[in-house]
Design a protein around this motif. Sequence first.
Motif, PDB file in Angstrom:
ATOM      1  N   GLY A  25       0.783  -1.234   0.000  1.00 25.35           N
ATOM      2  CA  GLY A  25       0.000   0.000   0.000  1.00 25.35           C
ATOM      3  C   GLY A  25       0.810   1.277   0.000  1.00 25.35           C
ATOM      4  O   GLY A  25       0.282   2.338  -0.303  1.00 25.35           O
ATOM      5  N   VAL A  26       2.109   1.190   0.306  1.00 27.54           N
ATOM      6  CA  VAL A  26       2.931   2.402   0.312  1.00 27.54           C
ATOM      7  C   VAL A  26       3.554   2.618  -1.066  1.00 27.54           C
ATOM      8  O   VAL A  26       3.561   1.734  -1.910  1.00 27.54           O
ATOM      9  N   THR A  27       4.096   3.817  -1.270  1.00 26.56           N
ATOM     10  CA  THR A  27       4.798   4.148  -2.507  1.00 26.56           C
ATOM     11  C   THR A  27       6.283   3.918  -2.294  1.00 26.56           C
ATOM     12  O   THR A  27       6.831   4.266  -1.245  1.00 26.56           O
ATOM     13  N   VAL A  28       6.946   3.331  -3.278  1.00 18.76           N
ATOM     14  CA  VAL A  28       8.377   3.065  -3.182  1.00 18.76           C
ATOM     15  C   VAL A  28       9.059   3.548  -4.458  1.00 18.76           C
ATOM     16  O   VAL A  28       8.463   3.523  -5.542  1.00 18.76           O
ATOM     17  N   THR A  29      10.296   4.017  -4.314  1.00 18.27           N
ATOM     18  CA  THR A  29      11.091   4.438  -5.464  1.00 18.27           C
ATOM     19  C   THR A  29      12.405   3.670  -5.455  1.00 18.27           C
ATOM     20  O   THR A  29      13.119   3.666  -4.456  1.00 18.27           O
ATOM     21  N   LEU A  30      12.692   3.015  -6.572  1.00 16.53           N
ATOM     22  CA  LEU A  30      13.983   2.356  -6.781  1.00 16.53           C
ATOM     23  C   LEU A  30      14.794   3.291  -7.671  1.00 16.53           C
ATOM     24  O   LEU A  30      14.352   3.664  -8.758  1.00 16.53           O
ATOM     25  N   LYS A  31      15.964   3.684  -7.186  1.00 17.55           N
ATOM     26  CA  LYS A  31      16.750   4.693  -7.899  1.00 17.55           C
ATOM     27  C   LYS A  31      17.733   4.071  -8.883  1.00 17.55           C
ATOM     28  O   LYS A  31      18.322   3.029  -8.621  1.00 17.55           O
ATOM     29  N   CYS A  32      17.875   4.762 -10.003  1.00 23.25           N
ATOM     30  CA  CYS A  32      18.846   4.376 -11.027  1.00 23.25           C
ATOM     31  C   CYS A  32      19.120   5.622 -11.851  1.00 23.25           C
ATOM     32  O   CYS A  32      18.193   6.333 -12.227  1.00 23.25           O
ATOM     33  N   SER A  33      20.376   5.899 -12.102  1.00 19.52           N
ATOM     34  CA  SER A  33      20.711   7.013 -12.986  1.00 19.52           C
ATOM     35  C   SER A  33      22.022   6.707 -13.688  1.00 19.52           C
ATOM     36  O   SER A  33      22.850   5.952 -13.189  1.00 19.52           O
ATOM     37  N   ALA A  34      22.155   7.286 -14.860  1.00 20.72           N
ATOM     38  CA  ALA A  34      23.353   7.067 -15.676  1.00 20.72           C
ATOM     39  C   ALA A  34      23.818   8.399 -16.241  1.00 20.72           C
ATOM     40  O   ALA A  34      23.083   9.393 -16.231  1.00 20.72           O
TER      41      ALA A  34
END
Length: 114
Positions: A25-34
């Motif tokens: 039910g919660v919001t999650v962010t998986l980070k990735c950047s290049a």
Amino acid sequence: MSSVTESQSFLALITQPSSQTVQAGVTVTLKCSAQSNKKITYEWKHNNHTIQDDKETRITIRDDGSLRISKTELDDDGIYRCIASTRRGAKKGKLVRKSRLARLTVQGKILGPC
């Protein structure tokens, strides 16, 4: 001595996703950047299947490469990987960088005694 010219491409992962445990039910962010000298395209895989964020309104692949999942569900549990790519130029194919694997554990609500 070599130097990078305008026609040469580079692509490096800067931020990689990390494993997380969340409640359903919660919001999650998986980070990735290049970083690259060319336009970067991001793709995410969940349990080795490509995520199609245009078909799932809860899931967004952001311009910065991160993956945002709103209102997580038990089905979101699993292994995630970010894939960044950029074109090298005509007839040269793509440069591709794959992130390390990250596990998202989604825990359901604990039910009390009936």
